[in-house]
Scaffold this motif. Structure first.
Motif, PDB file in Angstrom:
ATOM      1  N   CYS A 126       4.342  -5.405   4.055  1.00  0.00           N
ATOM      2  CA  CYS A 126       3.174  -4.515   4.086  1.00  0.00           C
ATOM      3  C   CYS A 126       1.975  -5.247   4.685  1.00  0.00           C
ATOM      4  N   ILE A 127       1.283  -4.581   5.604  1.00  0.00           N
ATOM      5  CA  ILE A 127       0.186  -5.273   6.295  1.00  0.00           C
ATOM      6  C   ILE A 127      -1.013  -5.515   5.375  1.00  0.00           C
ATOM      7  N   CYS A 159       5.773  -0.206   5.222  1.00  0.00           N
ATOM      8  CA  CYS A 159       6.113   0.497   3.985  1.00  0.00           C
ATOM      9  C   CYS A 159       6.915   1.759   4.298  1.00  0.00           C
ATOM     10  N   ASP A 181       0.809  -1.225   0.000  1.00  0.00           N
ATOM     11  CA  ASP A 181       0.000   0.000   0.000  1.00  0.00           C
ATOM     12  C   ASP A 181       0.840   1.272   0.000  1.00  0.00           C
ATOM     13  N   GLY A 182       2.107   1.161   0.442  1.00  0.00           N
ATOM     14  CA  GLY A 182       2.969   2.346   0.449  1.00  0.00           C
ATOM     15  C   GLY A 182       2.687   3.285   1.613  1.00  0.00           C
ATOM     16  N   THR A 183       1.764   2.917   2.500  1.00  0.00           N
ATOM     17  CA  THR A 183       1.379   3.848   3.568  1.00  0.00           C
ATOM     18  C   THR A 183       1.493   3.257   4.970  1.00  0.00           C
ATOM     19  N   CYS A 184       1.565   1.953   5.107  1.00  0.00           N
ATOM     20  CA  CYS A 184       1.555   1.356   6.454  1.00  0.00           C
ATOM     21  C   CYS A 184       2.922   1.535   7.122  1.00  0.00           C
TER      22      CYS A 184
END
Ligand SMILES: [Zn+2]
Length: 344
Positions: free
Chosen positions: A103-104, A95, A89-92
């Motif tokens: 990544c979760i 990441c 996702d690039g946000t967790c």
């Protein structure tokens, strides 16, 4: 569309599969311009249990974005992109730590859950976090090297990072497959002064030397360990890049690390336990590694590819269309080809 489906060990077929579509609003669909067969695809090729539904293979690709979901913000239709082998996702929190393979919300391409990229097109979950748009419309001659940023070059780099390759120090690379060869590039790029390649295939050794290997060890087991010690004043190397995953390779990797050294493992392990526990302990050898967060490394490695400072695309020594993919698996499995590129 046509895609590569594996039904069991040795059984790879090219079949018609449903065209990938946007399922989640965060998805994209890319048309695959180049994909390839990975050394890690050879494990199921040798061992996969028969399945009636099969598995669409492939986790390395570059391509052009054909469609994006309503919530995709940064990736646009027409973008030329690198698809790392894991989606993220690039946000967790992981990441943010540059560990996109944990990544979760992430996962891997070419699994039973998410179709792979040895196909005409592929659905990309979490497109904004996963895909890396290559700003400039890249030169045709660079395509092979750009493709390696989806896995093998990033994976070889991860081995070097986890093995703590340091300017002016020694490194050894266990394995002369595409990842091992990229590991040589990575070790050189990070400044290792002595780079020992452990391998025995003439074509691969020649390429390793071109990439910067300074010494070659073609022995195996205890004889290999002895030879590496001879080459390093009796003590072994500072950094070992383990790029195979078989028990003997990991054993050798730990045995050739000097006291206080480090082993970076990127070969997919084929055993439940890590061998070499006792020598690793008594020599204070750090053993690390895992699936490479190649998404994080593209940022570092892409400029060197675009400027021609590194040419990891040279690991490809055969190109096939989709129809040639089953033969490509066979050739890699029989060590006739180092790495096979697919142009769907
Ligand atoms: Zn994440």
């Amino acid at each position: 569309m046509r895609a590569t489906v594996m039904y069991g060990a040795g059984d790879v077929r090219i079949e018609n599969a449903p065209d990938p579509k946007i399922v989640e609003p965060t998805d994209a669909v890319i048309r695959v311009t180049r994909a390839c067969v990975c050394g890690s695809d050879l494990w199921p090729y040798q061992k996969m249990e028969r399945s009636d539904t099969g598995r669409v293979m492939g986790h390395e690709a570059i391509g052009v974005v054909e469609d994006v979901g309503a919530d995709v913000r940064t990736i646009k239709r027409g973008d030329f992109v690198i698809m790392p082998f894991a989606f993220s996702d690039g946000t967790c929190l992981f990441c943010h730590d540059g560990l996109q393979t944990s990544c979760i919300h992430g996962g891997f391409f070419g699994t039973t859950e998410v179709a792979g990229a040895q196909a005409e097109a592929v659905r990309i979950p979490l497109a904004d976090g996963t895909l890396f748009p290559v700003g400039a419309r890249a030169d045709e001659a660079l395509m092979a090297s750009l493709l390696t940023l989806s896995d093998v070059m990033g994976t070889g780099h991860h081995a070097a990072v986890m093995a703590n390759v340091t300017q002016g120090k020694s490194a050894a690379v266990v394995g002369d497959g595409a990842v091992g060869l990229c590991g040589v590039i990575a070790a050189k790029r990070l400044g290792a002064e002595q780079i020992i390649i452990l391998g025995r295939h003439a074509d691969r050794i020649a390429l390793a030397k071109d990439f910067g290997a300074t010494d070659v060890v073609s022995e195996r087991g205890d004889a290999a360990v002895e030879r590496v010690r001879e080459l390093t004043g009796g003590y072994g190397v500072h950094s070992v890049l383990e790029c195979v995953g078989l028990e003997q390779a990991v054993d050798t990797a730990i045995a050739i690390a000097r006291p206080g050294g480090a082993v970076g493992r990127v070969g997919v392990p084929q055993e439940q336990t890590i061998p070499g526990s006792e020598p690793a302990f008594y020599n204070n050898v750090t053993v690390g590694g895992g699936p490479a967060p190649v998404r994080a490394y593209i940022e570092d490695l892409l400029p060197d590819v675009l400027e021609g400072k590194i040419a990891p695309g040279r690991v490809f020594d055969r190109t096939v269309g989709l129809d040639g993919v089953p033969e490509g698996y066979r050739a890699m499995n029989d060590r006739e080809a180092i790495k096979v590129m697919v142009t769907p």
